[in-house]
Design a protein around this motif. Structure first.
Motif, PDB file in Angstrom:
ATOM      1  N   ILE A 118      46.138 -26.570 -35.754  1.00 43.18           N
ATOM      2  CA  ILE A 118      45.992 -25.202 -35.263  1.00 43.18           C
ATOM      3  C   ILE A 118      44.731 -25.155 -34.402  1.00 43.18           C
ATOM      4  O   ILE A 118      43.630 -25.452 -34.890  1.00 43.18           O
ATOM      5  N   ILE A 119      44.886 -24.813 -33.129  1.00 45.86           N
ATOM      6  CA  ILE A 119      43.743 -24.781 -32.219  1.00 45.86           C
ATOM      7  C   ILE A 119      43.068 -23.421 -32.311  1.00 45.86           C
ATOM      8  O   ILE A 119      43.728 -22.380 -32.205  1.00 45.86           O
ATOM      9  N   VAL A 120      41.755 -23.433 -32.502  1.00 42.09           N
ATOM     10  CA  VAL A 120      40.968 -22.216 -32.697  1.00 42.09           C
ATOM     11  C   VAL A 120      39.873 -22.156 -31.642  1.00 42.09           C
ATOM     12  O   VAL A 120      39.225 -23.175 -31.355  1.00 42.09           O
ATOM     13  N   SER A 121      39.657 -20.974 -31.063  1.00 41.94           N
ATOM     14  CA  SER A 121      38.579 -20.821 -30.082  1.00 41.94           C
ATOM     15  C   SER A 121      38.153 -19.371 -29.981  1.00 41.94           C
ATOM     16  O   SER A 121      38.868 -18.464 -30.442  1.00 41.94           O
ATOM     17  N   GLU A 122      37.044 -19.139 -29.349  1.00 39.54           N
ATOM     18  CA  GLU A 122      36.651 -17.794 -28.937  1.00 39.54           C
ATOM     19  C   GLU A 122      37.642 -17.336 -27.880  1.00 39.54           C
ATOM     20  O   GLU A 122      38.199 -18.147 -27.124  1.00 39.54           O
ATOM     21  N   VAL A 123      37.883 -16.039 -27.796  1.00 37.15           N
ATOM     22  CA  VAL A 123      38.990 -15.524 -26.982  1.00 37.15           C
ATOM     23  C   VAL A 123      38.861 -15.888 -25.500  1.00 37.15           C
ATOM     24  O   VAL A 123      39.865 -16.133 -24.819  1.00 37.15           O
ATOM     25  N   ASN A 124      37.646 -15.959 -24.976  1.00 35.69           N
ATOM     26  CA  ASN A 124      37.476 -16.273 -23.558  1.00 35.69           C
ATOM     27  C   ASN A 124      37.925 -17.683 -23.201  1.00 35.69           C
ATOM     28  O   ASN A 124      38.265 -17.957 -22.042  1.00 35.69           O
ATOM     29  N   VAL A 125      37.923 -18.584 -24.173  1.00 35.20           N
ATOM     30  CA  VAL A 125      38.402 -19.942 -23.909  1.00 35.20           C
ATOM     31  C   VAL A 125      39.889 -19.915 -23.551  1.00 35.20           C
ATOM     32  O   VAL A 125      40.320 -20.531 -22.574  1.00 35.20           O
ATOM     33  N   LYS A 126      40.664 -19.198 -24.333  1.00 34.25           N
ATOM     34  CA  LYS A 126      42.103 -19.088 -24.039  1.00 34.25           C
ATOM     35  C   LYS A 126      42.319 -18.428 -22.686  1.00 34.25           C
ATOM     36  O   LYS A 126      43.188 -18.863 -21.906  1.00 34.25           O
ATOM     37  N   ALA A 152      45.934 -21.353 -30.502  1.00 32.71           N
ATOM     38  CA  ALA A 152      46.874 -20.508 -31.232  1.00 32.71           C
ATOM     39  C   ALA A 152      46.166 -19.378 -31.956  1.00 32.71           C
ATOM     40  O   ALA A 152      46.754 -18.340 -32.235  1.00 32.71           O
ATOM     41  N   LYS A 153      44.885 -19.598 -32.279  1.00 32.54           N
ATOM     42  CA  LYS A 153      44.087 -18.594 -32.978  1.00 32.54           C
ATOM     43  C   LYS A 153      42.799 -18.360 -32.206  1.00 32.54           C
ATOM     44  O   LYS A 153      42.064 -19.298 -31.920  1.00 32.54           O
ATOM     45  N   THR A 154      42.546 -17.105 -31.822  1.00 34.34           N
ATOM     46  CA  THR A 154      41.299 -16.764 -31.133  1.00 34.34           C
ATOM     47  C   THR A 154      40.523 -15.744 -31.958  1.00 34.34           C
ATOM     48  O   THR A 154      41.081 -15.045 -32.802  1.00 34.34           O
ATOM     49  N   TYR A 155      39.231 -15.674 -31.692  1.00 31.05           N
ATOM     50  CA  TYR A 155      38.374 -14.745 -32.418  1.00 31.05           C
ATOM     51  C   TYR A 155      37.337 -14.161 -31.467  1.00 31.05           C
ATOM     52  O   TYR A 155      37.130 -14.675 -30.356  1.00 31.05           O
ATOM     53  N   THR A 156      36.684 -13.108 -31.891  1.00 31.26           N
ATOM     54  CA  THR A 156      35.516 -12.566 -31.201  1.00 31.26           C
ATOM     55  C   THR A 156      34.396 -12.420 -32.225  1.00 31.26           C
ATOM     56  O   THR A 156      34.652 -12.105 -33.391  1.00 31.26           O
ATOM     57  N   GLY A 157      33.186 -12.670 -31.784  1.00 32.14           N
ATOM     58  CA  GLY A 157      32.042 -12.511 -32.690  1.00 32.14           C
ATOM     59  C   GLY A 157      31.842 -13.704 -33.587  1.00 32.14           C
ATOM     60  O   GLY A 157      31.080 -14.610 -33.283  1.00 32.14           O
ATOM     61  N   ARG A 158      32.549 -13.709 -34.725  1.00 34.16           N
ATOM     62  CA  ARG A 158      32.424 -14.826 -35.662  1.00 34.16           C
ATOM     63  C   ARG A 158      33.724 -15.028 -36.405  1.00 34.16           C
ATOM     64  O   ARG A 158      34.569 -14.132 -36.482  1.00 34.16           O
ATOM     65  N   TYR A 159      33.882 -16.227 -36.973  1.00 33.97           N
ATOM     66  CA  TYR A 159      35.117 -16.561 -37.677  1.00 33.97           C
ATOM     67  C   TYR A 159      34.786 -17.646 -38.701  1.00 33.97           C
ATOM     68  O   TYR A 159      33.835 -18.421 -38.524  1.00 33.97           O
ATOM     69  N   LYS A 160      35.566 -17.692 -39.775  1.00 32.21           N
ATOM     70  CA  LYS A 160      35.327 -18.671 -40.831  1.00 32.21           C
ATOM     71  C   LYS A 160      36.633 -19.405 -41.137  1.00 32.21           C
ATOM     72  O   LYS A 160      37.679 -18.782 -41.323  1.00 32.21           O
ATOM     73  N   ILE A 161      36.563 -20.714 -41.184  1.00 30.16           N
ATOM     74  CA  ILE A 161      37.696 -21.531 -41.614  1.00 30.16           C
ATOM     75  C   ILE A 161      37.386 -22.048 -43.013  1.00 30.16           C
ATOM     76  O   ILE A 161      36.381 -22.741 -43.231  1.00 30.16           O
ATOM     77  N   ARG A 162      38.253 -21.716 -43.960  1.00 35.19           N
ATOM     78  CA  ARG A 162      38.076 -22.142 -45.350  1.00 35.19           C
ATOM     79  C   ARG A 162      39.184 -23.123 -45.724  1.00 35.19           C
ATOM     80  O   ARG A 162      40.355 -22.831 -45.543  1.00 35.19           O
TER      81      ARG A 162
END
Length: 323
Positions: A118-126, A152-162
């Motif tokens: 699962i690819i994760v990034s800050e929204v501006n990357v996408k 596939a998954k974007t975030y703004t501010g902060r994000y946590k992968i558990r």
């Protein structure tokens, strides 16, 4: 008279062609020979490793049921990177974090996504990957990425992968190397992955055409200095593994460059004039890998401070204009 006139005209056209050639942006560098690239693995302790190949550094963090990977270098290196990871753990890569959109960090997105990551990034990357980008220094255009290479998954501010036995804290650093930078903090392991907001022992690139700015780079370094301690292991975007002392030296260099350039910009110097002035000559011995790297760093710092931000129209006016 006719012959003299033709000779003068020919000379003028030749000079004009020469001037146009000099103004043309340089060609893109040749593609690396990926067949010769070897992947080097460095054990950082607590199940975390740094991989070095061709392009940005990779961080691999093991959990009990899978792997978190930070950046992916280039697609042709996918098999070699997978083989290097297999010597660390037989578990699959479950998450692939993009620290920013540049191809030497995101080129492996599609093949690793095909493997199930699962690819994760800050929204501006996408946004940048989907639209394509232009290099502010060379004018070289990068076309839009294929849909399968987009996060596939974007975030703004902060994000946590558990994951069982592993937590990765992601946070956006605004307008530093680009407008979509993420740093990844593995707190229990005391390991920080910075992407290209920190390059150890060399000048960074600042992608001013895509949201980067030297003030944001300094702000990023300040954030990392508060986060880390003398025992921290820091994975830079490029260069060898670093400690807090190396990060502090980098921050000092950035601030020195920013302050010197601010005076030149205030004095009304043009970009070519500041390049000719060599304002960072004393810094080059430690930080410039080449003469081109030296002049490019001058240019990106200049643009950070001299360029005026694009004017943003009020939302209603933009809607009416599109209508």
């Amino acid at each position: 008279m006719i012959r003299t006139g033709l000779t003068t005209l020919a000379a003028a056209l030749a000079l004009s062609g020469l001037a146009l050639a000099q103004q043309s942006p340089p060609a893109a560098p040749p593609a690396p020979d990926f067949s010769k690239v070897e992947i080097k693995t460095t054990d950082l302790g607590d199940g975390i490793y740094m991989l070095e190949g061709q392009g940005g550094n990779i961080t691999v963090a093991t959990a009990r049921d899978g792997i978190i990977m930070v950046d992916s270098e280039f697609a042709p290196l996918h098999d070699k990177i997978k083989a290097a990871i297999a010597t660390i753990s037989p578990l699959p890569v479950k998450y692939l974090i993009n620290t920013h959109f540049h191809g030497d960090h995101t080129g492996g997105n599609a093949p690793f996504a095909k493997d199930g990551a699962i690819i994760v990034s800050e929204v501006n990357v996408k946004t940048r990957l989907a639209a394509g980008t232009t290099n502010g220094l060379t004018g070289v255009k990068t076309p839009p990425a294929a849909p399968e290479a987009l996060p596939a998954k974007t975030y703004t501010g902060r994000y946590k992968i558990r994951m069982p036995g592993r937590v990765a804290d992601l946070k956006h650093i605004a307008n530093a190397h680009t407008d979509g930078d993420t740093y990844v903090w593995f707190k229990t392991a005391n390991v920080l992955a910075t992407g290209d907001t920190f390059t150890n022992g060399r000048y960074p690139n600042i992608d001013f055409a895509n949201g980067g700015n030297i003030n944001g780079m300094i702000a990023a370094a300040d954030t990392y200095l508060k986060l880390t301690n003398a025992r921290s292991r820091i994975v830079p975007g490029h260069g060898p593994i670093a400690d807090k002392a190396a990060l502090q030296a980098y921050r000092t260099m950035l601030a020195t460059a920013r302050d010197r350039m601010a005076k030149l910009v205030k004095d009304g110097k043009s970009e070519d004039e500041v390049v000719a002035a060599k304002p960072f000559a004393d810094l080059d011995a430690k930080w410039a890998l080449s003469e081109l790297a030296s002049s490019n760093f001058i240019r990106v710092v200049y643009h950070s401070l001299a360029d005026k931000p694009a004017e943003k129209k009020p939302l209603l006016k933009r809607i009416l204009h599109r209508s």
